[in-house]
Design an enzyme around this catalytic site. Structure first.
Site, PDB file in Angstrom:
ATOM      1  N   GLY A 400     -20.341  54.000  25.998  1.00  0.00           N
ATOM      2  CA  GLY A 400     -20.602  52.893  26.112  1.00  0.00           C
ATOM      3  C   GLY A 400     -21.670  52.383  25.355  1.00  0.00           C
ATOM      4  O   GLY A 400     -22.005  51.257  24.408  1.00  0.00           O
ATOM      5  N   ARG A 428     -14.092  49.124  29.559  1.00  0.00           N
ATOM      6  CA  ARG A 428     -15.393  48.771  29.898  1.00  0.00           C
ATOM      7  C   ARG A 428     -15.793  47.186  29.071  1.00  0.00           C
ATOM      8  O   ARG A 428     -15.287  47.108  28.197  1.00  0.00           O
ATOM      9  CB  ARG A 428     -16.537  49.910  29.652  1.00  0.00           C
ATOM     10  N   ASP A 621     -28.477  55.475  35.959  1.00  0.00           N
ATOM     11  CA  ASP A 621     -27.321  56.601  35.893  1.00  0.00           C
ATOM     12  C   ASP A 621     -27.720  57.734  37.022  1.00  0.00           C
ATOM     13  O   ASP A 621     -26.766  58.544  36.797  1.00  0.00           O
ATOM     14  CB  ASP A 621     -27.623  57.221  34.550  1.00  0.00           C
ATOM     15  N   ARG A 694     -20.944  62.135  35.300  1.00  0.00           N
ATOM     16  CA  ARG A 694     -22.047  62.183  36.286  1.00  0.00           C
ATOM     17  C   ARG A 694     -21.464  62.412  37.819  1.00  0.00           C
ATOM     18  O   ARG A 694     -22.104  62.778  38.698  1.00  0.00           O
ATOM     19  CB  ARG A 694     -22.990  60.874  36.243  1.00  0.00           C
TER      20      ARG A 694
END
Ligand code: S3P
Length: 742
Positions: A400, A428, A621, A694
């Protein structure tokens, strides 16, 4: 012999050279037909075929081979095709399939049309990409096609059942079957096979002609051997191929000659920059190809690759490690280095797929970039106006950041461009950058609902605007500041809460002043960037997994080196400390305008907290792994004001809640956050990461406190931000096993 499940009853192979012999042999070995009959005009080859067990039976004539066969495969020299087809025509049985193995497909189709008056649906041209410089039936091997590709070029009206049966034969021989059109096949083969053969033949001939005794070959080393191996291929076959694929081959020879002339000119006039640009672009392409061959991912679509983490419960986290370079800074170092005047050297560059995608995209726009080599990259800047139009869409993988920052830069270029990404990136929101860029005068089309691809029209002058960002996003801010470098006047952006400021700091490092006034950053367009040296610190977002791991696992003591401590990124440390984590920060220094430090983290009894809302953008994040910390803490953790998490690589609130639920941990999901009551048992189970790097790594950390094994699906994308995660996790004591990785 009849093999009940075999796709064909009787196969006739006409022509028993390397390819025909190997196919016959594979069909026999793998029982892909009841019997294989062979024919060859060379009686000795035919006799050898029976003797070596390549075929069941030698036919006396083409007619005898074809009659009674339900698959006929032509494996004769391309230029003999028409004559053989004439002999086959009167005897081929109704319902039989006819195929071939020739290297050029238009010529085969033309021969079929000349003989049969049309391309009948039961004729399905084929081409196994499995040649060798060896020839003849003695070289035939049943495994010649294993792990090779076979291209079939069926016509629109081809017999589908026949096509499937033919596919089964090739797959049974170990090949991967692809289908494409005849024209495309011939173009591709002209470029990737025929041209290299021509050059190899020509080079060896030139060198041999220079020296009658061929003495120079004595001095030739591995490079010569690798490059010219194919010059030992069958001259008759290759002369056929070039004559049959004439038009496509001529086109690609012309193209190559032009490029070679360009290199000649560069050498003649000492233009090292051109040589370096071409060589480094070629090196990157060749490395990409090697990775494709070995099934590894690069910046290409990762979605086919399946990697699963199998976690064993428990463990202690100890050691002294440095995690890879910061992703945000790695992206920006390439972008600004490319637009600068002079050569920028970067140390500690993240060799993850996201930042490699950015690097590749700038190469595609004509920038010479050396490396990455163990985190070292040298960028030969082209100046603010030096980018060239890419040949095709720029593929930005999972990133992104790359897409949004590129949008700002490319909106100001004189050429058109298109930005694409993988399945996750394609979902996105891009309206958040496209809208303000349009207000600056950019012309941008998005896909449905403001999503990728982004089609950017070049050649539109931009004018500075003031923009009040509705969401706290460093990507939107950076996009507009980068566009602002090219815009008329001042471009200023006000953020509703502090977000990472790497763009502003790095612009200053490149000598471009960014004016900051409270929550507003502004640039004046028309300036230039000057190359500099960049030392990328370790990524605090990657360190976060280990900060939580060592906090929640018993008896842990871990040191993390050279971690980026930019105040706009340290939310994870602030939050963990507030939860009672034992984190010591030492060796603090500032390198290249960015603060760094070493961190020592030891096990601690964490407690639940209300996460202060102002910390949300500073830890944006790190929430997936903070949720794991919260699940291991005593008491309740509440997160609010974090709806941005829903539009990251996955909906990180829902996906984490689902994963925790799969392990028996109940949470309450809210529109902008989550409530987690810590202290529930974390059981074993299967978690879906939805391809979000993640999420995968967070559940790997959770295993330290689990009571049973955890399986985490869809983990290939860990390579986007944290290459080497599995090794570091193992090294520190996390019980991880990655299955299906390279
Ligand atoms: C990034 C900004 C953040 C962050 C992303 C990297 C950057 O996104 O989540 O991983 O490098 O600017 P937003 O700015 O959209 O919050």
């Amino acid at each position: 012999m009849t093999v009940p499940s075999a796709p064909f009853r009787r196969v006739a192979v006409i022509g028993l050279g390397l390819i025909g012999g190997s196919l016959a042999s594979a069909i026999r070995t793998q029982q892909l037909a009841g019997m294989v009959t062979g024919f060859d005009t060379r009686q000795d080859e035919l006799a050898l075929g029976v003797e070596l067990g390549v075929i069941d039976e030698a036919a006396d004539s083409i007619e005898q081979a074809v009659k009674g066969s339900d698959l006929v495969v032509l494996a004769v020299p391309v230029r003999a095709t028409r004559a053989v087809l004439e002999q086959i025509r009167p005897v081929i049985e109704e319902g039989a399939i006819l195929s071939d193995v020739g290297s050029t497909k238009s010529s085969f189709v033309a021969d079929v049309e000349a003989v049969f008056g049309e391309l009948p649906p039961w004729v399905i041209p084929g081409h196994p990409i499995a040649g060798s410089e060896k020839s003849g039936i003695r070289a035939a091997r049943p495994d010649l096609f294993t792990n090779h590709k076979v291209i079939l070029t069926p016509a629109q009206n081809a017999d589908q059942a026949g096509l499937n049966r033919l596919r089964t034969v090739w797959e049974g021989a170990g090949a991967t079957v692809l289908t494409m059109s005849v024209g495309y096949h011939d173009e591709v083969l002209a470029a990737t096979s025929h041209l290299p053969h021509l050059i190899a033949f020509s080079l060896v001939d030139t060198l041999a002609g220079e020296d009658e005794n061929m003495d120079i070959f004595r001095y030739a080393a591995g490079g010569f051997r690798d490059f010219t191996r194919i010059a030992a291929s069958d001259p008759v076959m290759w002369h056929d191929i070039f004559l049959s694929n004439r038009d496509a081959v001529l086109r690609v020879i012309d193209h190559f000659t032009e490029d070679l002339d360009q290199l000649r000119a560069a050498i003649a006039c000492g233009d090292g920059a051109t040589l370096l640009r071409v060589f480094s672009r070629a090196k990157a392409a060749r490395e990409h190809f090697s990775k494709m061959l070995s099934g590894q991912a690069y910046v290409t679509n990762n979605s086919d690759k399946q990697v699963t983490f199998q976690m064993q419960p428990g463990g202690t986290v100890r050691g002294d490690i440095r995690v890879p370079g910061d992703k945000s800074m790695s992206h920006r170092s390439i972008m600004l280095g490319a637009l600068a005047e002079g050569t920028t050297e970067v140390k500690g560059f993240l060799e993850g797929e996201d930042s490699l995608a950015t690097l590749q995209a700038f190469r595609d726009m004509g920038v010479t970039i050396e490396g990455p080599d163990d985190g070292f990259v040298r960028i030969h800047g082209v100046g603010m106006k030096g980018l060239q139009a890419p040949r095709g869409p720029l593929y930005l993988g999972n990133s992104g950041t790359a897409m949004r920052l590129f949008a700002g830069l490319l909106a100001a270029q004189p050429f058109d461009s298109e930005l694409t990404g993988d399945a996750s990136l394609s979902k996105r929101p891009m309206g958040r950058v496209a809208d303000p860029l349009r207000a600056m005068g950019a012309v941008i089309d998005t896909g449905e609902g403001g999503r990728p691809p982004l089609k950017i029209r070049g050649g539109h002058a931009l004018t500075g605007i003031h923009y009040e960002m509705p969401v706290a996003s460093a990507q939107v801010k950076s996009c507009l500041l980068l566009a602002g470098l090219y815009a008329e006047g001042v471009t200023s952006v006000t953020e509703p809460a502090p977000t990472r400021d790497h763009t502003e700091r790095m612009l200053e490092g490149f000598g471009y002043h960014v004016h900051r006034d409270g929550a507003t950053a502004s640039v004046t367009g028309g300036g230039k960037l000057s190359a500099c040296a960049i030392d990328v610190p370790a990524d605090i977002s990657s360190a976060a997994f280990f900060l939580v791991a060592a906090s929640i696992a018993e008896d842990s003591d871990l040191t993390l080196r050279h971690v980026g401590m930019n105040p706009t990124r340290v939310g994870v440390i602030n939050i963990l400390k507030q939860m009672g984590a034992n984190i010591e920060v030492f060796n603090e220094k500032v390198i290249g305008g960015e603060p760094v430090a070493d961190l020592r983290v030891q096990s601690a009894r964490l407690k639940g907290i209300d996460i202060p809302e102002e910390q949300v953008p500073l830890a944006i994040d790190e929430f997936p792994v903070l949720f794991i910390a919260a699940a291991c803490a005593e008491g309740r953790t509440v997160l609010r004001g974090a709806e941005e998490l829903r539009v990251k690589e996955s909906d990180r609130i829902q996906v984490m809640a689902d994963g925790l639920a799969a392990l028996g941990v109940e949470t309450t999901v809210t529109p902008d956050g989550i409530i987690i009551d810590g202290g529930q048992e974390i059981g074993g189970g299967t978690v879906e990461s939805h391809g979000d790097h993640r999420i995968s790594m967070s559940f790997a950390v959770a295993s330290l406190r689990a009571t049973g094994p955890i399986r985490i699906n869809d983990c290939a994308n860990v390579a986007t931000s944290f290459p080497g995660f599995v090794d570091l996790a193992l090294q520190t004591g996390i019980r991880i096993n990655a299955e299906g990785s390279d």
